[in-house]
Design a protein around this motif. Structure first.
Motif, PDB file in Angstrom:
ATOM      1  N   ASN A  30      -2.435  14.866  -3.278  1.00  0.00           N
ATOM      2  CA  ASN A  30      -3.828  15.080  -2.870  1.00  0.00           C
ATOM      3  C   ASN A  30      -4.032  14.481  -1.484  1.00  0.00           C
ATOM      4  OD1 ASN A  30      -6.708  15.845  -3.583  1.00  0.00           O
ATOM      5  ND2 ASN A  30      -6.975  13.688  -3.081  1.00  0.00           N
ATOM      6  N   TRP A  71      -1.718  12.389   5.489  1.00  0.00           N
ATOM      7  CA  TRP A  71      -0.892  11.367   4.831  1.00  0.00           C
ATOM      8  C   TRP A  71       0.564  11.795   4.716  1.00  0.00           C
ATOM      9  CZ3 TRP A  71      -2.741   6.909   5.451  1.00  0.00           C
ATOM     10  CH2 TRP A  71      -4.111   6.689   5.408  1.00  0.00           C
ATOM     11  N   PHE A  92       5.625   4.766   2.391  1.00  0.00           N
ATOM     12  CA  PHE A  92       6.135   5.754   3.360  1.00  0.00           C
ATOM     13  C   PHE A  92       7.500   5.282   3.890  1.00  0.00           C
ATOM     14  CE2 PHE A  92       1.531   7.039   4.766  1.00  0.00           C
ATOM     15  CZ  PHE A  92       1.321   7.577   3.513  1.00  0.00           C
ATOM     16  N   THR A 135      -6.169  13.161   1.026  1.00  0.00           N
ATOM     17  CA  THR A 135      -7.487  12.542   0.931  1.00  0.00           C
ATOM     18  C   THR A 135      -8.415  12.895   2.099  1.00  0.00           C
ATOM     19  OG1 THR A 135      -6.119  10.710   0.155  1.00  0.00           O
ATOM     20  CG2 THR A 135      -8.476  10.301   0.305  1.00  0.00           C
ATOM     21  N   GLN A 190      -6.358   1.640  -5.179  1.00  0.00           N
ATOM     22  CA  GLN A 190      -7.762   1.469  -4.790  1.00  0.00           C
ATOM     23  C   GLN A 190      -8.665   2.690  -4.932  1.00  0.00           C
ATOM     24  OE1 GLN A 190      -5.089   1.202  -2.783  1.00  0.00           O
ATOM     25  NE2 GLN A 190      -5.465   1.749  -0.661  1.00  0.00           N
ATOM     26  N   LYS A 191      -8.136   3.844  -5.208  1.00  0.00           N
ATOM     27  CA  LYS A 191      -9.010   5.009  -5.370  1.00  0.00           C
ATOM     28  C   LYS A 191      -9.427   5.194  -6.834  1.00  0.00           C
ATOM     29  CE  LYS A 191      -8.119   6.603  -1.095  1.00  0.00           C
ATOM     30  NZ  LYS A 191      -7.052   5.703  -0.612  1.00  0.00           N
ATOM     31  N   ASP A 219       3.361  11.360  -3.512  1.00  0.00           N
ATOM     32  CA  ASP A 219       2.315  10.376  -3.231  1.00  0.00           C
ATOM     33  C   ASP A 219       1.071  10.817  -3.998  1.00  0.00           C
ATOM     34  OD1 ASP A 219       0.227   8.876  -2.238  1.00  0.00           O
ATOM     35  OD2 ASP A 219       0.524   9.420  -0.130  1.00  0.00           O
ATOM     36  N   GLY A 236       0.805  -1.232   0.000  1.00  0.00           N
ATOM     37  CA  GLY A 236       0.000   0.000   0.000  1.00  0.00           C
ATOM     38  C   GLY A 236       0.831   1.271   0.000  1.00  0.00           C
ATOM     39  N   GLY A 237       0.105   2.384   0.071  1.00  0.00           N
ATOM     40  CA  GLY A 237       0.767   3.680   0.177  1.00  0.00           C
ATOM     41  C   GLY A 237       1.633   3.713   1.431  1.00  0.00           C
ATOM     42  N   THR A 238       1.128   3.086   2.496  1.00  0.00           N
ATOM     43  CA  THR A 238       1.861   3.089   3.764  1.00  0.00           C
ATOM     44  C   THR A 238       3.205   2.377   3.620  1.00  0.00           C
ATOM     45  OG1 THR A 238      -0.287   3.067   4.848  1.00  0.00           O
ATOM     46  CG2 THR A 238       1.615   2.583   6.238  1.00  0.00           C
TER      47      THR A 238
END
Ligand code: PLP
Length: 363
Positions: A148, A101, A77, A150, A193-194, A170, A72-74
């Motif tokens: 962006n 985020w 990070f 979220t 997923q967005k 990101d 994921g995005g995490t």
């Protein structure tokens, strides 16, 4: 009609139908993508065509690698500092913190080096500090920002100028919602997923010359060089999520690509912001006009701090009309309309009509 209206993780109906049709037997190969080996020729074709579509839609230059990763995005990070903070000897990086985020990303990066927040700390998230107030460090390995945010609905409508320092972004929640000049970035990442698929796969677009500077403690699955050399197949990739991404990318291509997505996103978001701005303070958006997100429109109902009873009534009424997931993020409250690529103009018109009706009833 099945209503997927305004769900944050909404899916294009056609994509769902196609996935349903192919669930048992993919193409002519007699088995499901869910059963395929990630090293099979059939999956290899899916992976290649997903990358090809992405390169075409974003005009990705040849000196960039495209990776399909888990975590994921995490996960990114951590992966970003682990791979890039060692680019220069000082092990430091510049971060713009404009929302939850980027704050999380900066906190994670602190484990691996010295992190400089380039602007005065914001009391609340709702604006992007003017670039004239930023103090960029020329010996930073990279400059990081979240394109962006979220949760609060704060979006950059410009690419930060970094005086030659590698730029990292990101783009998890506005990926492929407009064209982007990839050549301005060292690295872009986005969870699918967005805007481009379902949970499970994260895209990383990274310039080749940035590979190979990884800290020795970097877990091998987060090492971009290893993943790039193995075409994202160092370990098992999220095969089904990659397949779904290919279907979504195909849909985006057939519907006019990133330019069309941008036009649509502007039409949809301005429809809602216009109602907020002409409601005489009944709906209140706390985000500065210069950086209001086209993807996540956040507002309070009744008053600036939000009238909780009215907000609940608003959400209940919306849900009765088939509009789900309009509740703001748990850390922020209020209302959040997420207008990702899959949300249609008609869906947005339904929300707009409801907002007008609710305003009339309560003003
Ligand atoms: N970055 C942004 C902008 C996000 O919106 C999110 C999740 O919503 C994340 C990162 C974290 O992504 P994930 O939940 O895939 O780790």
């Amino acid at each position: 009609k099945i209503v997927y209206t305004l769900m944050p993780y909404t899916f294009l109906f056609q994509v769902l139908l196609q996935a349903q049709k192919e669930l048992l037997y993919y193409g002519g190969c007699g088995i499901s993508v869910l059963e395929m080996s990630h090293r099979s020729a059939d999956f290899s074709k899916i992976l290649k065509s997903t990358e090809h579509l992405l390169r075409e839609l974003l005009n990705i230059p040849d000196n960039y690698k495209v990776l399909f990763l888990q975590g994921g995005g995490t996960g990114q990070f951590s992966a970003v500092p682990l791979n890039l903070i060692g680019l220069k000897g000082d092990r430091c990086a510049d971060y713009l913190v404009t929302g939850q985020w980027s704050a999380k990303a900066a906190k994670e990066a602190e484990k691996y080096g010295k992190i400089n927040i380039v602007h005065p700390k914001l009391d609340s998230y709702g604006k992007i500090p003017d670039p004239s107030s930023w103090t960029l460090n020329p010996s930073a390995s990279y400059v990081y920002y979240c394109c962006n945010e979220t949760v609060h609905g704060v979006e950059f409508n410009f690419i930060p100028e970094t005086n030659g320092v590698v730029l990292v972004s990101d783009m998890s929640s506005n990926f492929l919602s407009r064209p982007v000049d990839v050549s301005k970035f060292g690295l872009i990442f986005a969870g699918a997923q967005k805007n481009v698929g379902c949970a499970g796969v994260t895209v990383v677009i990274v310039r080749e010359d940035l590979l190979g500077h990884t800290l020795k403690e970097c877990p091998v699955i987060l090492d971009y060089k290893v993943q790039a050399e193995m075409n994202s197949l160092y370990n098992t990739p999220p095969c089904f999520s990659v397949y779904i991404m290919a279907l979504v990318l195909e849909w985006i291509k057939n519907n006019g690509g990133s330019t069309a997505m941008e036009k649509l996103s502007k039409q949809k978001s301005s429809m809602i912001y216009d109602i907020v701005d002409t409601s005489n303070g009944f709906y209140v958006c706390l985000v500065d006009g210069s950086c209001r997100s086209r993807m996540n429109i956040t507002f309070r109902v009744g008053k600036k701090e939000g009238d909780e009873a009215l907000e609940k009534e608003f959400l209940d009424g919306a849900s009765k009309r088939g509009m789900m997931s309009l509740k703001g993020h748990r850390s922020f409250g209020g209302i959040r309309a997420s207008l990702y690529n899959a949300v249609t103009l008609e869906d947005t018109e339904a929300l707009a009509a409801y907002m007008k009706e609710f305003l009339k009833e309560h003003q």
